[in-house]
Design an enzyme around this catalytic site. Structure first.
Site, PDB file in Angstrom:
ATOM      1  N   ARG A 186      17.002  35.665  28.995  1.00 12.99           N
ATOM      2  CA  ARG A 186      16.586  35.396  27.930  1.00 12.99           C
ATOM      3  C   ARG A 186      15.292  35.887  26.766  1.00 12.99           C
ATOM      4  NH1 ARG A 186      18.206  31.039  22.479  1.00 12.99           N
ATOM      5  NH2 ARG A 186      16.911  31.978  21.129  1.00 12.99           N
ATOM      6  N   GLU A 221      20.980  37.854  17.426  1.00 15.21           N
ATOM      7  CA  GLU A 221      21.831  36.736  17.113  1.00 15.21           C
ATOM      8  C   GLU A 221      23.139  37.273  15.925  1.00 15.21           C
ATOM      9  OE1 GLU A 221      19.422  33.583  15.382  1.00 15.21           O
ATOM     10  OE2 GLU A 221      19.207  33.221  16.913  1.00 15.21           O
ATOM     11  N   LYS A 256      15.256  41.512  10.278  1.00 15.02           N
ATOM     12  CA  LYS A 256      15.615  41.282  12.194  1.00 15.02           C
ATOM     13  C   LYS A 256      16.803  41.771  11.592  1.00 15.02           C
ATOM     14  CE  LYS A 256      17.707  36.322  13.376  1.00 15.02           C
ATOM     15  NZ  LYS A 256      18.616  35.506  12.958  1.00 15.02           N
ATOM     16  N   GLU A 302      11.874  22.092  13.627  1.00 10.62           N
ATOM     17  CA  GLU A 302      13.715  22.586  13.864  1.00 10.62           C
ATOM     18  C   GLU A 302      13.512  22.084  15.323  1.00 10.62           C
ATOM     19  OE1 GLU A 302      15.032  27.187  14.804  1.00 10.62           O
ATOM     20  OE2 GLU A 302      16.703  26.506  15.367  1.00 10.62           O
ATOM     21  N   ASP A 346      12.428  30.577  22.120  1.00 10.81           N
ATOM     22  CA  ASP A 346      12.610  29.973  20.361  1.00 10.81           C
ATOM     23  C   ASP A 346      11.725  28.600  19.785  1.00 10.81           C
ATOM     24  OD1 ASP A 346      14.052  29.969  17.827  1.00 10.81           O
ATOM     25  OD2 ASP A 346      15.389  29.996  18.221  1.00 10.81           O
ATOM     26  N   GLU A 377       4.829  34.476  14.564  1.00 14.59           N
ATOM     27  CA  GLU A 377       5.214  33.370  13.878  1.00 14.59           C
ATOM     28  C   GLU A 377       5.343  31.874  14.418  1.00 14.59           C
ATOM     29  OE1 GLU A 377       9.814  35.850  12.653  1.00 14.59           O
ATOM     30  OE2 GLU A 377      10.502  33.251  13.114  1.00 14.59           O
ATOM     31  N   ARG A 401      17.940  25.823   8.840  1.00 14.17           N
ATOM     32  CA  ARG A 401      16.549  24.405   9.109  1.00 14.17           C
ATOM     33  C   ARG A 401      16.068  24.509   8.934  1.00 14.17           C
ATOM     34  NH1 ARG A 401      19.763  25.173  13.506  1.00 14.17           N
ATOM     35  NH2 ARG A 401      19.876  27.050  13.808  1.00 14.17           N
ATOM     36  N   GLU A 407       7.470  15.126  22.838  1.00 16.74           N
ATOM     37  CA  GLU A 407       7.498  15.559  24.103  1.00 16.74           C
ATOM     38  C   GLU A 407       7.931  14.948  25.696  1.00 16.74           C
ATOM     39  OE1 GLU A 407       4.600  17.781  26.469  1.00 16.74           O
ATOM     40  OE2 GLU A 407       5.354  19.937  26.919  1.00 16.74           O
ATOM     41  N   LYS A 464       7.290  35.674  17.984  1.00 15.31           N
ATOM     42  CA  LYS A 464       7.861  33.652  17.520  1.00 15.31           C
ATOM     43  C   LYS A 464       6.888  33.714  19.108  1.00 15.31           C
ATOM     44  CE  LYS A 464      12.004  32.661  16.455  1.00 15.31           C
ATOM     45  NZ  LYS A 464      13.514  32.818  16.094  1.00 15.31           N
TER      46      LYS A 464
HETATM   47  O1  GCW Z   1      15.461  29.706  16.075  1.00 10.44           O
HETATM   48  C1  GCW Z   1      16.557  30.175  15.512  1.00 10.44           C
HETATM   49  C2  GCW Z   1      17.239  29.593  14.513  1.00 10.44           C
HETATM   50  C3  GCW Z   1      18.259  29.876  13.685  1.00 10.44           C
HETATM   51  C4  GCW Z   1      17.001  31.151  12.983  1.00 10.44           C
HETATM   52  C5  GCW Z   1      16.661  32.328  14.003  1.00 10.44           C
HETATM   53  C6  GCW Z   1      15.723  33.277  13.791  1.00 10.44           C
HETATM   54  C7  GCW Z   1      17.097  32.253  11.099  1.00 10.44           C
HETATM   55  O2  GCW Z   1      18.209  28.670  15.379  1.00 10.44           O
HETATM   56  O3  GCW Z   1      18.395  29.368  12.761  1.00 10.44           O
HETATM   57  O4  GCW Z   1      18.050  32.078  11.974  1.00 10.44           O
HETATM   58  O5  GCW Z   1      15.762  31.384  15.022  1.00 10.44           O
HETATM   59  O6  GCW Z   1      14.208  33.062  14.316  1.00 10.44           O
HETATM   60  O7  GCW Z   1      16.290  34.654  13.179  1.00 10.44           O
END
Ligand code: GCW
Length: 782
Positions: free
Chosen positions: A299, A249, A245, A356, A328, A350, A126, A475, A323
């Site tokens: 989620r 994922e 992390k 992204e 996300d 975060e 990203r 937006e 986050k």
């Molecule tokens: O936003 C998503 C992204 C991933 C990223 C993940 C994260 C680094 O698409 O690319 O991985 O979050 O924050 O861990």
């Protein structure tokens, strides 16, 4: 005093050599005195020592000494002095008076960190500004000049730590052979007060440590982490710590052994503790194989469900890195409820500086207003007084020691760091907010713009209008009412891909179908996510009456005919905002053009090119979203725009020679779902139409696909005369014709007479078949 000397020549061009002289003792003349409190005390024995400074805080005071005037900038720490010096440079550049400057500032929180998602091979996950400045060919880069410059840049806005590798971490980073390399980065960071942090892989004990387990409760695993930490700190005594992390994922984590996130965090935190290191444990933990058929699955619930019950279980040097929103980094999300829930654990917010989901630095999108909304949002946590997110993450509400701000920046080797000149306002703004989240988005923008472009009022006013509007504009032409990503969720997260989020396990569902749209997250009938908020906040979101429109579809599923608070329907809002958003970007292009000669040529041209591209891509977004919702809902745009393109000629409707008509996937990313491509790879094609309109001057918009698997070229001819030609050499993130690669070329001021033949010729190259979507002809007004 490196920063002062580096900063002064630009800031004080007329002071000459005198300003470049530094001395280690008091000169017998007026002076600027920089040093820690201890150092200043030695020079000024009777001086009244400031007592209101926290670590990294600074103060500026005017002192008379031996008949001379001294401006003293001081702090408890070297780092704080540095921050004071950068404030001095900022004031000088902004032409603010210094004669009566008496001020002290303390940072809002101790953690003010950047995360880079850089891979060891030099790529950046990203990242949109070139290759890594930290890594190349599996090792730390041989030339660390940019790293030192980056550290200076970070320090100039008060950032004191930086993690230099992807959170999807390569376990080699903390192995013995890499430590001398890390040591070099730490040395490049150190003069600027930036501590080195690295991301780790939880399965390291097994992958690189020679063990058959990474169970956090296994004593051998504990020993592994302890020895890693000891070895790192021997080489880098001011090492900041690790980011982890886990269980997210596809990353391995404690669930492999039925252990908790607290078990995982603590085993590493305990290894770091004797050395003063922190363990940043990411709250971004969710199941990406969720059953989409189950309407109760959500989620958004994940961070809270995973961590709320573990409050009190984490060691003191663990920081949960959360986050801003529960999904996300979408263009619009509510604040994560987890911020208000952790009371016994340090937490950090975060934020994503790298764009992204907000245009990937090809689109102008100033994110500070979005961050401010989250930071200022009161979660009504269980504490007296206001509990806005900024106070919670700073640790002020529940008195936690290591709170703060973490920004995912992903700068690269592009000379301007982030690819788009205007994107630097986001990195600057992140640092300023981490220092003082009470600053407004407007104040930060004004500072940045003047520091960047100088003091021309017209330039500043124009940049301000664009920057401050840009998040809402983005937006407007992308995602409506908090519905979340209408982008290609399972791919590059850039262009439109309305259905990509549905019917898969990633959980970014918006649930749009023929009747309506939105995720029902209510406690009454939905996923119950709203119940994770305090009663006051939950009550506001649960009720359709009080739920703010901009988050309506995040919290509720409603029919397209549902009326928003101003009285317009959801579907009409979708049409209106998309048309408005695209028009707003187009307007920026002319606003920017009016600055010619007032901004240096290079930046003027670069920004103009990006804005023109953005204006075209906003139309791609607008049309994709409007086409898709029109088809689904069957409800027409009452202003007659969606689906009706009066000046547009579809390429597949033109006379084709060497071109063939193809279906585009997803269909909504091409006008009418179809385009044309050269029949033969490396062949040529032409698409021709006869002008049936009036005599006059026109702009021709050629909508084509600029993939990254070749450089095809185009020519436009009017009655046999070439009026334009170009190579499709932009770098856009796909090798297929779709919403990521759809772009346009505008040929301005072309004279057309009835009967003229307009011909577009394409020459394919490698995998790129010179695909064309349509030609749009509009009267030229300029
Ligand atoms: O936003 C998503 C992204 C991933 C990223 C993940 C994260 C680094 O698409 O690319 O991985 O979050 O924050 O861990």
């Amino acid at each position: 005093m490196k920063p002062l000397l580096l900063g002064l020549p630009r800031a004080l061009p007329v002071t000459g050599a005198g300003a470049k002289r530094t001395e280690s003792a008091l000169p017998g003349e007026n002076a600027v005195l920089l040093g820690t409190i201890e150092q200043i005390k030695l020079q000024l024995p009777g001086w009244e020592v400031p007592t209101n400074l926290s670590e990294d805080g600074w103060c500026a005071t005017q002192v008379r000494h031996a008949g001379h005037h001294c401006l003293v900038i001081t702090s408890q720490t070297d780092r704080g002095v540095l921050y004071g010096v950068f404030e001095l440079l900022r004031k000088i550049t902004l032409n603010q008076p210094l004669a009566r400057w008496n001020e002290h500032q303390n940072p809002c929180a101790p953690v003010r960190m950047i995360n880079q998602w850089d891979n060891l091979d030099g790529s950046i996950e990203r990242g949109y500004a070139g290759k890594s400045i930290f890594w190349e060919n599996g090792h730390i880069a041989s030339d660390l000049t940019r790293v030192g410059n980056y550290a200076r840049l970070m320090a100039s806005v008060g950032i004191n730590a930086c993690a230099i590798n992807n959170v999807n971490a390569d376990p080699r980073v903390i192995t013995t052979p890499y430590l001398p390399e890390l040591k070099k980065v730490a040395a490049a960071f150190r003069p600027w007060g930036v501590r080195l942090v690295v991301c780790i892989d939880f399965s390291s004990p097994k992958k690189t440590g020679g063990l058959d387990s990474f169970d956090p409760l296994d004593p051998r695993v504990q020993e592994f982490w302890k020895s890693r930490a000891e070895e790192i700190y021997t080489q880098i005594p001011d090492f900041g710590g690790f980011v982890l992390k886990a269980d997210s994922e596809g990353r391995l984590g404690p669930s492999a052994y039925g252990r908790t996130h607290a078990d995982a965090a603590n085993v590493i935190a305990r290894a770091l503790k004797p050395h003063g290191g922190l363990l940043f444990y990411r709250g971004f933990v969710y199941d990406h194989h969720m059953d989409w058929r189950n309407p109760k699955n959500d989620r958004a619930r994940a961070a809270y469900d995973n961590f709320a019950g573990l409050d009190r279980k984490f060691d003191q040097n663990v920081v949960i890195q959360i986050k801003n929103g529960p999904i996300d980094f979408q263009v619009r999300e509510p604040a994560s409820p987890l911020f208000g829930t952790l009371e016994k654990t340090s937490e950090a917010i975060e934020l994503q500086i790298t764009q992204e989901y907000t245009g990937q630095q090809r689109h102008l999108c100033y994110l500070v207003p979005m961050w401010k909304e989250t930071l200022d949002f009161d979660l009504h946590a269980r504490a007296a007084g206001g509990t806005p997110v900024k106070a919670l993450v700073a640790g002020n509400v529940f008195h936690q020691p290591h709170g703060g701000f973490i920004g995912v920046a992903n700068v690269g080797r592009d000379t301007n760091w982030l690819g788009h000149h205007m994107a630097m306002a986001n990195l600057y703004g992140f640092g300023r907010l981490a220092w003082n989240p009470d600053l407004s988005a407007g104040q930060i923008e004004a500072e940045w713009a003047e520091l960047t472009f100088g003091s021309d009022r017209k330039v500043l006013e124009t940049v301000k209008q664009m920057q401050l509007a840009s998040w809402r504009v983005y937006e407007n032409y992308t995602g409506p009412l908090g519905a979340g990503g209408l982008t290609d969720i399972i791919g590059v997260h850039y262009g439109p891909g309305i259905e990509s989020s549905e019917r898969n396990g990633w959980g970014q569902w918006h649930r749009a179908d023929q009747q309506g749209i939105g995720m029902d997250r209510t406690t009454a009938t939905g996923t119950g996510f709203i119940g994770q908020y305090s009663l006051v906040v939950a009550g506001r979101y649960e009720s359709l009456k009080t739920c703010p429109d901009e988050l309506l579809l995040f919290f509720h599923h409603v029919p397209y005919g549902y009326r928003l608070h101003p009285g317009n329907t959801v579907i009409q809002h979708i049409y209106d905002t998309h048309y408005r958003g695209a028009a707003e970007v187009l307007d920026w292009v002319s606003q920017w053009k009016s600055l010619k000669g007032r901004v240096d040529d290079q930046r003027f041209e670069d920004v103009l090119a990006s804005l023109e591209y953005q204006a075209g891509h906003a139309v791609v977004w607008r049309d994709a979203v409007c086409q898709w919702f029109l088809k689904q809902s069957g409800i027409p745009d009452k202003r007659g725009r969606a689906g009706h393109y009066t000046n547009r000629i579809e390429a597949e409707a033109m006379k084709l020679d060497g071109y063939e008509s193809i279906a585009i996937n997803p269909w909504e990313t091409a006008s009418g779902g179809r385009a044309v491509q050269c029949v033969v790879s490396n062949g040529t094609g032409s698409a021709t139409v006869t002008w049936q309109g009036k005599l006059g001057w026109f702009n021709l918009h050629v909508q084509y696909f600029d993939e990254n698997d070749g450089i095809s070229c185009f020519r436009v001819l009017v009655s046999g005369q070439v009026v334009d030609q170009w190579d499709a050499a932009d770098v856009l993130p796909s090798n297929l014709p779709n919403g990521h690669t759809s772009t346009r070329r505008t040929v301005r001021g072309v004279a057309l007479r009835p009967g003229d033949e307009i011909q577009i010729e394409g020459r394919a190259d490698a995998g790129e078949r010179a695909c064309l979507d349509y030609l749009e002809i509009e009267p030229a007004h300029e």
